[in-house]
Design a protein around this motif. Structure first.
Motif, mmCIF file in Angstrom:
data_model
loop_
_atom_site.group_PDB
_atom_site.id
_atom_site.type_symbol
_atom_site.label_atom_id
_atom_site.label_comp_id
_atom_site.label_asym_id
_atom_site.label_seq_id
_atom_site.Cartn_x
_atom_site.Cartn_y
_atom_site.Cartn_z
ATOM 1 N N TYR A 6 -5.301 3.327 1.224
ATOM 2 C CA TYR A 6 -4.474 2.119 1.306
ATOM 3 C C TYR A 6 -5.342 0.884 1.559
ATOM 4 C CZ TYR A 6 -1.184 -1.406 2.702
ATOM 5 O OH TYR A 6 -0.505 -2.596 2.775
ATOM 6 N N PHE A 51 9.258 -11.038 -10.242
ATOM 7 C CA PHE A 51 8.626 -10.675 -8.967
ATOM 8 C C PHE A 51 7.550 -11.699 -8.578
ATOM 9 C CE2 PHE A 51 9.210 -5.699 -9.015
ATOM 10 C CZ PHE A 51 10.586 -5.868 -9.061
ATOM 11 N N TYR A 94 6.645 -13.525 -5.256
ATOM 12 C CA TYR A 94 6.272 -12.698 -4.106
ATOM 13 C C TYR A 94 4.901 -12.063 -4.270
ATOM 14 C CZ TYR A 94 11.104 -13.610 -3.159
ATOM 15 O OH TYR A 94 12.281 -14.262 -2.936
ATOM 16 N N PHE A 95 4.261 -12.297 -5.400
ATOM 17 C CA PHE A 95 2.868 -11.871 -5.577
ATOM 18 C C PHE A 95 1.898 -12.964 -5.134
ATOM 19 C CE2 PHE A 95 4.224 -9.049 -9.411
ATOM 20 C CZ PHE A 95 4.566 -8.017 -8.550
ATOM 21 N N THR A 147 2.774 -8.552 2.989
ATOM 22 C CA THR A 147 2.761 -7.323 2.209
ATOM 23 C C THR A 147 1.758 -6.331 2.780
ATOM 24 O OG1 THR A 147 3.412 -8.502 0.207
ATOM 25 C CG2 THR A 147 2.370 -6.355 -0.095
ATOM 26 N N GLY A 187 2.777 -2.681 4.418
ATOM 27 C CA GLY A 187 2.198 -1.432 3.923
ATOM 28 C C GLY A 187 1.432 -0.698 5.012
ATOM 29 N N LEU A 225 3.864 0.948 7.350
ATOM 30 C CA LEU A 225 4.463 2.068 6.630
ATOM 31 C C LEU A 225 3.536 3.283 6.680
ATOM 32 C CD1 LEU A 225 5.812 1.546 2.985
ATOM 33 C CD2 LEU A 225 4.312 3.451 3.537
ATOM 34 N N VAL A 226 2.267 3.047 6.381
ATOM 35 C CA VAL A 226 1.312 4.158 6.363
ATOM 36 C C VAL A 226 1.075 4.693 7.772
ATOM 37 C CG1 VAL A 226 -1.094 4.785 5.910
ATOM 38 C CG2 VAL A 226 0.175 3.439 4.231
ATOM 39 N N GLU A 233 3.932 6.780 9.155
ATOM 40 C CA GLU A 233 4.073 8.109 8.577
ATOM 41 C C GLU A 233 2.937 9.047 8.942
ATOM 42 O OE1 GLU A 233 6.812 9.472 6.626
ATOM 43 O OE2 GLU A 233 7.416 7.906 8.031
ATOM 44 N N PHE A 272 11.395 -0.310 -10.160
ATOM 45 C CA PHE A 272 11.994 -0.844 -8.933
ATOM 46 C C PHE A 272 13.203 -1.727 -9.255
ATOM 47 C CE2 PHE A 272 7.536 0.041 -7.681
ATOM 48 C CZ PHE A 272 7.815 1.001 -6.715
ATOM 49 N N ASP A 309 15.682 -5.963 -4.923
ATOM 50 C CA ASP A 309 15.657 -7.389 -5.269
ATOM 51 C C ASP A 309 14.207 -7.805 -5.501
ATOM 52 O OD1 ASP A 309 14.496 -7.729 -2.782
ATOM 53 O OD2 ASP A 309 16.162 -8.819 -1.901
ATOM 54 N N GLU A 330 12.085 -9.683 -3.925
ATOM 55 C CA GLU A 330 11.139 -9.624 -2.811
ATOM 56 C C GLU A 330 10.777 -8.184 -2.447
ATOM 57 O OE1 GLU A 330 12.209 -11.858 0.649
ATOM 58 O OE2 GLU A 330 10.400 -11.246 1.742
ATOM 59 N N GLY A 358 11.233 -5.561 -4.243
ATOM 60 C CA GLY A 358 10.660 -4.940 -5.433
ATOM 61 C C GLY A 358 9.188 -5.284 -5.563
ATOM 62 N N ALA A 359 8.883 -6.545 -5.380
ATOM 63 C CA ALA A 359 7.486 -6.987 -5.474
ATOM 64 C C ALA A 359 6.654 -6.313 -4.399
ATOM 65 C CB ALA A 359 7.395 -8.506 -5.331
ATOM 66 N N ARG A 360 7.238 -6.204 -3.214
ATOM 67 C CA ARG A 360 6.493 -5.595 -2.114
ATOM 68 C C ARG A 360 6.257 -4.105 -2.372
ATOM 69 N NH1 ARG A 360 7.833 -8.596 3.226
ATOM 70 N NH2 ARG A 360 6.726 -10.126 1.945
ATOM 71 N N PHE A 403 6.173 -2.629 -5.281
ATOM 72 C CA PHE A 403 5.232 -2.577 -6.397
ATOM 73 C C PHE A 403 3.790 -2.690 -5.887
ATOM 74 C CE2 PHE A 403 2.613 -4.872 -9.469
ATOM 75 C CZ PHE A 403 2.882 -4.245 -10.676
ATOM 76 N N ARG A 404 3.576 -3.647 -5.014
ATOM 77 C CA ARG A 404 2.224 -3.871 -4.494
ATOM 78 C C ARG A 404 1.740 -2.728 -3.632
ATOM 79 N NH1 ARG A 404 -0.735 -9.388 -4.442
ATOM 80 N NH2 ARG A 404 -1.000 -8.958 -6.645
ATOM 81 N N ILE A 405 2.606 -2.267 -2.735
ATOM 82 C CA ILE A 405 2.174 -1.231 -1.798
ATOM 83 C C ILE A 405 1.855 0.059 -2.548
ATOM 84 C CG2 ILE A 405 2.913 0.218 0.153
ATOM 85 C CD1 ILE A 405 4.407 -2.293 1.220
ATOM 86 N N LEU A 425 4.393 10.164 1.032
ATOM 87 C CA LEU A 425 4.511 9.321 2.225
ATOM 88 C C LEU A 425 4.901 7.897 1.824
ATOM 89 C CD1 LEU A 425 1.614 9.246 4.860
ATOM 90 C CD2 LEU A 425 2.578 7.145 3.966
ATOM 91 N N VAL A 426 4.210 7.365 0.839
ATOM 92 C CA VAL A 426 4.478 5.986 0.411
ATOM 93 C C VAL A 426 5.844 5.885 -0.265
ATOM 94 C CG1 VAL A 426 3.760 4.155 -1.175
ATOM 95 C CG2 VAL A 426 2.047 5.338 0.205
ATOM 96 N N GLU A 479 8.793 6.044 2.130
ATOM 97 C CA GLU A 479 9.006 4.852 2.940
ATOM 98 C C GLU A 479 9.455 3.647 2.126
ATOM 99 O OE1 GLU A 479 8.762 4.466 6.542
ATOM 100 O OE2 GLU A 479 9.330 6.481 5.873
ATOM 101 N N ARG A 503 13.023 2.782 2.176
ATOM 102 C CA ARG A 503 13.562 2.003 3.307
ATOM 103 C C ARG A 503 13.357 0.502 3.146
ATOM 104 N NH1 ARG A 503 11.728 5.173 8.774
ATOM 105 N NH2 ARG A 503 11.689 7.235 7.811
ATOM 106 N N LEU A 504 12.347 0.144 2.356
ATOM 107 C CA LEU A 504 12.072 -1.280 2.122
ATOM 108 C C LEU A 504 13.161 -1.909 1.262
ATOM 109 C CD1 LEU A 504 8.369 -1.794 0.955
ATOM 110 C CD2 LEU A 504 9.490 -2.833 2.921
#
Lengths: 228, 228
Positions: free
Chosen positions: A152, A189, A192-193, A201, A205, A208-209, A212, B132, B138, B140, B142-144, B146-148, B208-209, B212, B215-216
């Motif tokens: 990550y 998106f 938010y990038f 972000t 993340g 989250l990691v 878990e 996503f 949504d 925000e 979704g973008a998050r 996607f990135r994670i 794991l990712v 989680e 939940r985002l």
DNA sequence: ACCTGAACACCGTTCAAGT
DNA sequence: ACCTGAACACCGTTCAAGT
């Protein structure tokens, strides 16, 4: 004209001899200014007011110099208080690591890909692994947690330093006018990038990691009988 | 001696003209054999039995050729069935992406760092983002997500292709005899860093990712009224 | 249309020589 | 001890020329 020859005065330092400290500092400045691809020993020499070959008197190769730069940045990572709970330690160390690399975004690309098998590199890996060992993870779950957190961090920092906004571009990028037709979701998106969202972000993340990883934990068989 | 001159026979293909397909194939083979650093247009020319400069007739620069290689590998990623639940789609696409890159571990280092702003690159990003969006994230969240997920995949695949076992080494690695003194925990974890464990570690991290990210999720305001 | 060969402006590094 | 300058074996790319 106005050349003072051999005057051993205080100003005579005009051409102080090279040393490792000056070379390292100049190298980092040059990498961050011009990028890794445009860095060369010849250019570094020029920046230092010296022939490129003089640098070889202090470092036997470019690889040795770059290793020294890795050491230098690793030494800037602030070690967290070892009495804290493991998640807190892992969070602090992750943030400290990221902070150092974000201060050197171009060199980060070298460092993230570099095998950490120098003395200082191994010591750095050990400092991360010890967090899991101290928390009582056994070797298997500890190794797994170490790797997953590492994946990550590596991906996140790589993306922040060399990703969509900063990395090398395609030779023929899609012109903005066509982007929405090809990738409407990516465009949606998009806001938010932006870099204002990177911190949030990254932290989302990371939590989250780390959250878990707690569940992955299996206790090492304890010798002192202090376990379960 | 036995040279048939200008015989337009079936065997006359001995020196068939270059084309993009042959160039791409040879380039990938050469990169995987010698590594990115030792790849050069001159060497590629030699491998093709041609002067290096002939390649420029088909690709205007090395950057254009490499972009074509990125396209080629992206086109090998198998798109998952879009009727599946989003987690299943994300898992399939992640595994397909990783599979393609692991088949080309040395080129992977170029591709992972490359800005995906070519036509095919954008289309690839879109195919991930749409998972996503289709799931009702949504912009925000979704973008998050996607990135994670992207951070994890990038770091994991980078480490598997260029990490501790395969990446460029330090100029002066610590000799094995000293390693245990510097990094006892790393040595203890060692067996679980071996390549037999990569698959299990990757999958554990991926679950794991993905688990989680659920939940985002925040729902996009739905227009058709089919939302909550 | 496709390929070549010389040339240009670069690399990292070696080595003998200078101070 | 520290630095230099020429040289070696390479790069990517341009360009005029060949077929």
């Amino acid at each position: 004209v106005l050349t003072k020859k051999k005057a051993p005065s205080a100003e005579g330092k005009r051409r102080k001899p090279l040393d490792r400290e000056r070379i390292q500092h100049a190298a980092l400045v040059l990498v961050e200014r011009d990028g890794l691809d445009d860095f060369s020993m010849r250019r570094l020499g020029k920046k230092l007011g010296v022939e490129a070959m003089s640098i070889y008197h202090h470092y036997p190769s470019k690889a040795h110099l770059f290793d020294a730069l890795v050491d230098r940045l690793l030494s800037q990572i602030e070690a967290p208080d070892a009495t804290q709970p493991w998640k807190e330690r892992a969070r602090s160390l992750s943030l400290a690591y990221r902070a150092v690399l974000l201060r050197h975004p171009r060199f980060a690309q070298f460092m993230l890909l570099h095998r950490m098998n120098s003395r200082s590199g191994l010591a750095w890996l050990e400092s991360v692994a010890r967090i899991f060992a101290d928390a009582g993870f056994d070797a298997e779950s500890g190794a797994r947690a170490f790797r997953i957190l590492g994946y990550y961090l590596m991906g996140a920092i790589m993306d922040e330093t060399a990703g969509y906004k900063r990395g090398p571009s395609a030779a023929e990028p899609v012109p903005p006018a066509e982007q929405a037709a090809i990738a409407p979701t990516i465009i949606a998106f998009g806001p938010y990038f932006a870099s204002e969202h990177w911190e949030a972000t990254f932290l989302a993340g990371l939590e989250l990691v780390l959250g878990e990883l707690e569940r992955l934990k299996r206790r090492a068989p304890s010798r002192a009988g202090g376990g379960e």
